[in-house]
Design a protein around this motif. Structure first.
Motif, mmCIF file in Angstrom:
data_model
loop_
_atom_site.group_PDB
_atom_site.id
_atom_site.type_symbol
_atom_site.label_atom_id
_atom_site.label_comp_id
_atom_site.label_asym_id
_atom_site.label_seq_id
_atom_site.Cartn_x
_atom_site.Cartn_y
_atom_site.Cartn_z
ATOM 1 N N GLN A 254 0.817 -1.216 0.000
ATOM 2 C CA GLN A 254 0.000 0.000 0.000
ATOM 3 C C GLN A 254 0.851 1.266 0.000
ATOM 4 O O GLN A 254 0.331 2.369 -0.133
ATOM 5 N N VAL A 255 2.171 1.107 0.183
ATOM 6 C CA VAL A 255 3.081 2.252 0.171
ATOM 7 C C VAL A 255 3.841 2.321 -1.146
ATOM 8 O O VAL A 255 3.917 3.380 -1.779
ATOM 9 N N ILE A 256 4.408 1.200 -1.559
ATOM 10 C CA ILE A 256 5.236 1.193 -2.773
ATOM 11 C C ILE A 256 4.529 0.549 -3.966
ATOM 12 O O ILE A 256 5.120 0.458 -5.040
ATOM 13 N N GLY A 257 3.265 0.161 -3.779
ATOM 14 C CA GLY A 257 2.555 -0.482 -4.880
ATOM 15 C C GLY A 257 1.138 0.012 -5.067
ATOM 16 O O GLY A 257 0.316 -0.696 -5.666
ATOM 17 N N ARG A 258 0.838 1.214 -4.587
ATOM 18 C CA ARG A 258 -0.540 1.712 -4.728
ATOM 19 C C ARG A 258 -0.530 3.237 -4.877
ATOM 20 O O ARG A 258 -0.341 3.967 -3.881
ATOM 21 N N PRO A 259 -0.681 3.774 -6.097
ATOM 22 C CA PRO A 259 -0.771 5.224 -6.265
ATOM 23 C C PRO A 259 -2.129 5.730 -5.770
ATOM 24 O O PRO A 259 -3.034 4.918 -5.527
ATOM 25 N N PRO A 260 -2.324 7.040 -5.636
ATOM 26 C CA PRO A 260 -1.368 8.087 -6.018
ATOM 27 C C PRO A 260 -0.486 8.582 -4.877
ATOM 28 O O PRO A 260 0.454 9.325 -5.121
ATOM 29 N N ALA A 261 -0.770 8.212 -3.615
ATOM 30 C CA ALA A 261 -0.047 8.808 -2.494
ATOM 31 C C ALA A 261 1.383 8.273 -2.387
ATOM 32 O O ALA A 261 2.302 9.007 -2.028
ATOM 33 N N TRP A 262 1.580 6.986 -2.642
ATOM 34 C CA TRP A 262 2.886 6.327 -2.493
ATOM 35 C C TRP A 262 3.453 6.561 -1.093
ATOM 36 O O TRP A 262 4.655 6.738 -0.911
ATOM 37 N N SER A 263 2.603 6.587 -0.089
ATOM 38 C CA SER A 263 3.070 6.832 1.275
ATOM 39 C C SER A 263 2.071 6.224 2.251
ATOM 40 O O SER A 263 0.984 5.771 1.865
ATOM 41 N N LEU A 264 2.461 6.233 3.519
ATOM 42 C CA LEU A 264 1.594 5.733 4.585
ATOM 43 C C LEU A 264 0.920 6.912 5.266
ATOM 44 O O LEU A 264 1.595 7.858 5.682
ATOM 45 N N TYR A 265 -0.388 6.880 5.377
ATOM 46 C CA TYR A 265 -1.106 7.945 6.058
ATOM 47 C C TYR A 265 -0.782 7.906 7.552
ATOM 48 O O TYR A 265 -0.631 6.828 8.144
ATOM 49 N N ALA A 266 -0.687 9.081 8.162
ATOM 50 C CA ALA A 266 -0.334 9.146 9.584
ATOM 51 C C ALA A 266 -1.359 8.440 10.453
ATOM 52 O O ALA A 266 -1.037 7.920 11.526
ATOM 53 N N THR A 267 -2.609 8.403 9.986
ATOM 54 C CA THR A 267 -3.656 7.691 10.735
ATOM 55 C C THR A 267 -3.683 6.200 10.407
ATOM 56 O O THR A 267 -4.526 5.473 10.927
ATOM 57 N N LEU A 268 -2.804 5.782 9.512
ATOM 58 C CA LEU A 268 -2.757 4.403 9.004
ATOM 59 C C LEU A 268 -4.032 4.059 8.237
ATOM 60 O O LEU A 268 -4.396 2.882 8.106
ATOM 61 N N GLY A 269 -4.702 5.087 7.748
ATOM 62 C CA GLY A 269 -5.994 4.874 7.101
ATOM 63 C C GLY A 269 -5.943 4.019 5.853
ATOM 64 O O GLY A 269 -6.947 3.378 5.499
ATOM 65 N N ASN A 270 -4.804 3.982 5.168
ATOM 66 C CA ASN A 270 -4.747 3.174 3.944
ATOM 67 C C ASN A 270 -4.275 1.737 4.193
ATOM 68 O O ASN A 270 -4.071 0.990 3.236
ATOM 69 N N VAL A 271 -4.092 1.358 5.458
ATOM 70 C CA VAL A 271 -3.734 -0.040 5.744
ATOM 71 C C VAL A 271 -4.604 -0.673 6.832
ATOM 72 O O VAL A 271 -4.522 -1.886 7.056
#
Length: 346
Positions: A254-271
């Motif tokens: 979800q960090v290196i394989g999912r655009p467009p953010a290419w990062s981890l949300y501080a709330t961990l919302g994307n994981v």
């Protein structure tokens, strides 16, 4: 007339899907919508176009990986629900290497991937050692580790990895650490192929190696495994480490394989919830690596198709989630019952 044993799982799955869709249809009808229109929108939203299909696979990819975590644990006779925390640490590990460590192309992507998998495996070692050498039940220890991982990962993301001026997310992965996007129409990247390859590797390990056979034997008949000389501590540690690597890769994906953010949300919302959702995927896939591939696509379809159901038919998002839960619960019941029956018999 009784169905052949080989066809029984397929017939049970078809019956479970039918029951789930029927129950979900009643719920949709009760809220004043047409079940046929809703299911048509669900199907078209998930598979109606190339873009929809790719997005369905993008949602399915991390769920396949966390399903492997739970499935491997079940095969070893364990109820490992620690994938959630291992996903968090895997995402942090991948974000650290991908965003802070400049490396050549190819090497950087491999290093970020391995960092995520290693972080997940190391976090899985905690409940593994507690189980193997102190007898702590894995459900208790993994729940505690999940909570610790949540707050630890948020602290690391906010304190050490936050992007300057944008505290809501970590530093984006450098272009050299990103999986290539397969189509500009969707968020699907080549991480899908690595995830499927890992599932095939887990299948080959479990059914094609001596260590895999020992792991399955320990899960199916612990007494026979001990009589055959299988060391239970080794099985516990191996199953947790293998599951932790898969979960850590799910977080990294979800960090290196999912655009467009290419990062981890501080709330961990994307994981968040990826680990818990993987339990349902594994149960629907009968705790089999290859079955988990198909079950993950089903879950991805429910998520992606549910969007069109909301847009076209006007079904509330809460109702869509309830419908997805009913279908998944109905499909998971046969394997869940088998799992509980095995535990009660012991």
């Amino acid at each position: 007339m009784r169905a052949p044993r080989t066809l029984r799982p397929l017939l049970e799955s078809v019956a479970a899907v039918s029951v789930g869709l029927l129950a979900g249809g009643v719920l949709i009808w009760a809220f004043g919508h047409s079940p046929l229109a809703a299911y048509r929108a669900l199907l078209m939203g998930a598979f109606g176009s190339r873009e929809d299909l790719l997005e369905t696979l993008a949602f399915a990819t991390p769920l396949l990986l966390t399903a492997l975590t739970f499935a491997v644990g079940v095969r070893a006779g364990l109820f490992n629900i620690g994938a959630e925390g291992q996903v968090y640490l895997g995402a942090v590990g991948a974000a650290s290497v991908a965003g802070l460590l400049p490396l050549p192309p190819g090497v950087h992507l491999l290093a970020a991937t391995l960092a995520g998998m290693t972080a997940g495996a190391l976090w899985a070692l905690v409940p593994a050692m507690l189980k193997a050498w102190r007898g702590v039940h894995e459900v208790i220890s993994t729940i505690m580790c999940n909570w610790i991982a949540l707050h630890l990962s948020m602290y690391l993301a906010i304190t050490f990895l936050a992007e300057p001026g944008r505290a809501e997310r970590t530093i984006p992965a450098l272009p050299t650490a990103r999986y290539p996007v397969l189509s500009e129409e969707s968020t699907l990247t080549a991480v899908l192929f690595v995830a499927v390859g890992l599932a095939l590797g887990v299948y080959a390990y479990l059914w094609g190696t001596r260590a895999g056979y020992e792991l399955r034997l320990a899960g199916e008949n612990p007494d026979a495994a001990r009589y055959a000389g299988v060391r239970p501590e080794r099985v516990v540690v191996l199953s947790f480490v293998l599951g932790g690597m898969a979960a850590g890769f799910a977080g990294a994906s979800q960090v290196i394989g999912r655009p467009p953010a290419w990062s981890l949300y501080a709330t961990l919302g994307n994981v968040t919830t990826l680990g818990f959702d993987g339990i349902g995927v594994a149960l629907v896939g009968r705790n089999h690596p290859l079955g988990s591939v198909l079950a993950a696509v089903l879950f991805g379809a429910l998520v992606q198709g549910g969007r069109l159901m909301e847009y076209e038919v006007g079904v509330l998002s809460e109702l869509v989630r309830a419908l997805n839960g009913i279908v998944v619960l109905a499909m998971a019941v046969p394997e869940l019952w088998s799992l509980l029956r095995g535990r009660l018999v012991r």
